[in-house]
Enzyme design. Structure first.
Site, PDB file in Angstrom:
ATOM      1  N   GLU A  91      35.107  31.247  50.087  1.00  0.00           N
ATOM      2  CA  GLU A  91      35.138  31.964  51.438  1.00  0.00           C
ATOM      3  C   GLU A  91      34.459  33.209  51.740  1.00  0.00           C
ATOM      4  OE1 GLU A  91      39.250  29.383  52.637  1.00  0.00           O
ATOM      5  OE2 GLU A  91      39.465  31.565  52.179  1.00  0.00           O
ATOM      6  N   CYS A 111      39.363  33.269  40.385  1.00  0.00           N
ATOM      7  CA  CYS A 111      39.163  34.597  39.602  1.00  0.00           C
ATOM      8  C   CYS A 111      39.900  34.176  38.454  1.00  0.00           C
ATOM      9  CB  CYS A 111      39.685  35.775  40.665  1.00  0.00           C
ATOM     10  SG  CYS A 111      39.502  37.181  39.703  1.00  0.00           S
ATOM     11  N   CYS A 115      45.840  38.749  39.312  1.00  0.00           N
ATOM     12  CA  CYS A 115      46.569  39.512  39.656  1.00  0.00           C
ATOM     13  C   CYS A 115      47.609  39.016  40.719  1.00  0.00           C
ATOM     14  CB  CYS A 115      45.743  40.298  40.747  1.00  0.00           C
ATOM     15  SG  CYS A 115      44.316  41.684  39.879  1.00  0.00           S
ATOM     16  N   CYS A 118      47.668  38.153  44.683  1.00  0.00           N
ATOM     17  CA  CYS A 118      46.460  37.395  45.206  1.00  0.00           C
ATOM     18  C   CYS A 118      46.272  36.251  45.133  1.00  0.00           C
ATOM     19  CB  CYS A 118      45.209  38.206  44.597  1.00  0.00           C
ATOM     20  SG  CYS A 118      43.689  37.741  45.264  1.00  0.00           S
ATOM     21  N   SER A 196      34.114  46.061  45.050  1.00  0.00           N
ATOM     22  CA  SER A 196      35.335  46.329  44.631  1.00  0.00           C
ATOM     23  C   SER A 196      35.789  45.692  43.376  1.00  0.00           C
ATOM     24  CB  SER A 196      36.469  45.723  45.772  1.00  0.00           C
ATOM     25  OG  SER A 196      37.478  45.822  45.470  1.00  0.00           O
ATOM     26  N   SER A 218      40.403  48.424  43.241  1.00  0.00           N
ATOM     27  CA  SER A 218      41.716  47.833  43.542  1.00  0.00           C
ATOM     28  C   SER A 218      42.987  48.419  42.434  1.00  0.00           C
ATOM     29  CB  SER A 218      41.794  46.162  43.175  1.00  0.00           C
ATOM     30  OG  SER A 218      40.666  45.819  44.171  1.00  0.00           O
ATOM     31  N   HIS A 220      46.482  49.596  43.224  1.00  0.00           N
ATOM     32  CA  HIS A 220      47.526  48.828  43.651  1.00  0.00           C
ATOM     33  C   HIS A 220      48.846  49.226  42.745  1.00  0.00           C
ATOM     34  CE1 HIS A 220      45.037  46.411  45.731  1.00  0.00           C
ATOM     35  NE2 HIS A 220      44.527  45.800  44.413  1.00  0.00           N
ATOM     36  N   ASN A 295      49.549  40.631  52.658  1.00  0.00           N
ATOM     37  CA  ASN A 295      49.517  39.400  53.575  1.00  0.00           C
ATOM     38  C   ASN A 295      49.933  38.060  52.834  1.00  0.00           C
ATOM     39  OD1 ASN A 295      47.768  40.532  55.749  1.00  0.00           O
ATOM     40  ND2 ASN A 295      46.343  40.845  54.088  1.00  0.00           N
ATOM     41  N   CYS A 338      42.916  40.091  53.960  1.00  0.00           N
ATOM     42  CA  CYS A 338      42.912  40.533  52.567  1.00  0.00           C
ATOM     43  C   CYS A 338      43.918  39.874  51.455  1.00  0.00           C
ATOM     44  CB  CYS A 338      42.976  41.867  52.543  1.00  0.00           C
ATOM     45  SG  CYS A 338      42.817  42.668  50.772  1.00  0.00           S
TER      46      CYS A 338
END
Length: 362
Positions: A91, A111, A115, A118, A196, A218, A220, A295, A338
């Protein structure tokens, strides 16, 4: 075998032309036609000799990836599902703002870093994207968005923040970014291309030497115990090593600060104590903070921090003298925000299957 010229930056393209008995200057011409003008038909490249155009038509192509689906959010955000073959899709998201237009580009199918908050990581991992599949996202978006009537850039900024860990696909990502920076192609400045990373320290050092663009990390979490849990790569490159790498990166970076991204997870990393710990670990790194309200996605196991907690966290950082932005949630109605990018991933890690089994047992 047919060669896709979108896989070449200008240096590689010059080598290609020399290899077929042509002058290296053809590379600059081809870059302008492919990227500046968005032309994929050799027959339309009018300042290239007809004999060469005919030769290229037999042995080369300009083949961007195809768009499987386009969605437009109520807020103007646009998302493309890019078909990269074998049932896989990535995407790409365009975020329009008053003073800029930002394209969020993917670097991998899925990925491998896992994480916990995500959506991309939940899909597992299939493979790295090729150069043509990375730069092709910018090519496709440019075509879809058209040209600004005033002559301004519609896409003014590119962020390597889509699906995947860019530094885990180092060579292809750097080659694609070099095309973004090339004045014969897109001509973006290094300040307007941001990569990133979750913290692949050796690759950060290599990026500093080979293609220093703006850097976002990133982060966090403000301590190793929590970051080990939610950003597992921290077990290999803990926070002290990451901060040292950020300091080294700034020696050659186009901006004089690192942006630390921090997803706000309710009750997990959003207390006042977490904010104070964060100030402690970054004190030697010139930086600003980008707070990202989480999100939600199905079965994530996390909730978005309460607005009051986000404000309190932000205020502690700002009172210490830091620039802090709280990211606006854009494109949420089309799952373009995100952490929501998922695409279509034929998972080779079986991670998604293992998670389904665990959830079924629970």
């Amino acid at each position: 075998m047919t060669v896709n010229l979108l896989n070449f930056n200008q240096a590689a393209l010059a080598e290609y032309f020399q290899g077929i008995g042509e002058k290296p200057f053809r590379a600059k011409q081809m870059m302008r036609w492919m990227h500046h003008f968005g032309v994929s038909d050799f027959g339309e490249m009018t300042d290239i000799a007809k004999a060469l155009r005919e030769k290229l038509a037999k042995e080369a192509v300009v083949a961007p990836p195809s768009v499987h689906l386009e969605q437009i959010s109520e807020d103007g955000t646009r998302k493309w599902l890019i078909d990269v073959g074998a049932g896989n899709g990535v995407e790409t998201v365009f975020i329009p703002e008053d003073d800029r237009g930002t394209l969020c580009v993917s670097s991998q199918v899925g990925c491998a870093l896992d994480c916990t908050f995500c959506s991309t990581g939940r899909q597992g991992f299939n493979r790295n994207l090729s150069v043509s599949e990375i730069i092709g996202q910018l090519w496709v978006a440019n075509k879809a968005l058209g040209r600004d009537p005033k002559g301004d850039r519609i896409i003014s900024n590119v962020v390597m923040m889509g699906m995947g860990e860019p530094l885990a696909n180092f060579d292809n990502v750097v080659a694609a970014m070099n095309i973004m920076l090339d004045d014969s192609a897109y001509g973006l400045s290094r300040r307007r291309v941001t990569l990133s990373t979750s913290g692949m320290v050796p690759a950060m050092d290599r990026l500093r030497e080979e293609c220093p663009v703006a850097l976002a990390v990133s982060l966090h979490a403000p301590n190793d115990a929590l970051r080990d849990e939610i950003v597992p790569i921290n077990r290999k490159y803990p926070i002290a090593q990451l901060m040292a790498a950020c300091q080294r990166y700034l020696e050659k970076a186009p901006r004089d600060f690192v942006t630390f991204e921090y997803v706000m997870l309710d009750g997990v990393n959003d207390t006042a104590e977490h904010a104070r710990q964060l100030l402690n670990i970054v004190q030697d790194v010139p930086c600003k903070f980008n707070l990202i309200p989480f999100n939600p996605f199905p079965n994530s196991g996390y909730d978005t921090s309460k607005p009051d907690n986000i404000r309190r966290f932000r205020d502690i950082l700002m009172q210490a003298g830091y620039v802090v932005t709280t990211r606006k949630t854009r494109g949420e109605d089309i799952d373009a925000a995100c952490g929501q990018l998922a695409g279509k991933v034929q998972d080779k890690t079986k991670r998604s299957l293992r998670r389904i089994k665990v959830e079924a047992v629970a």
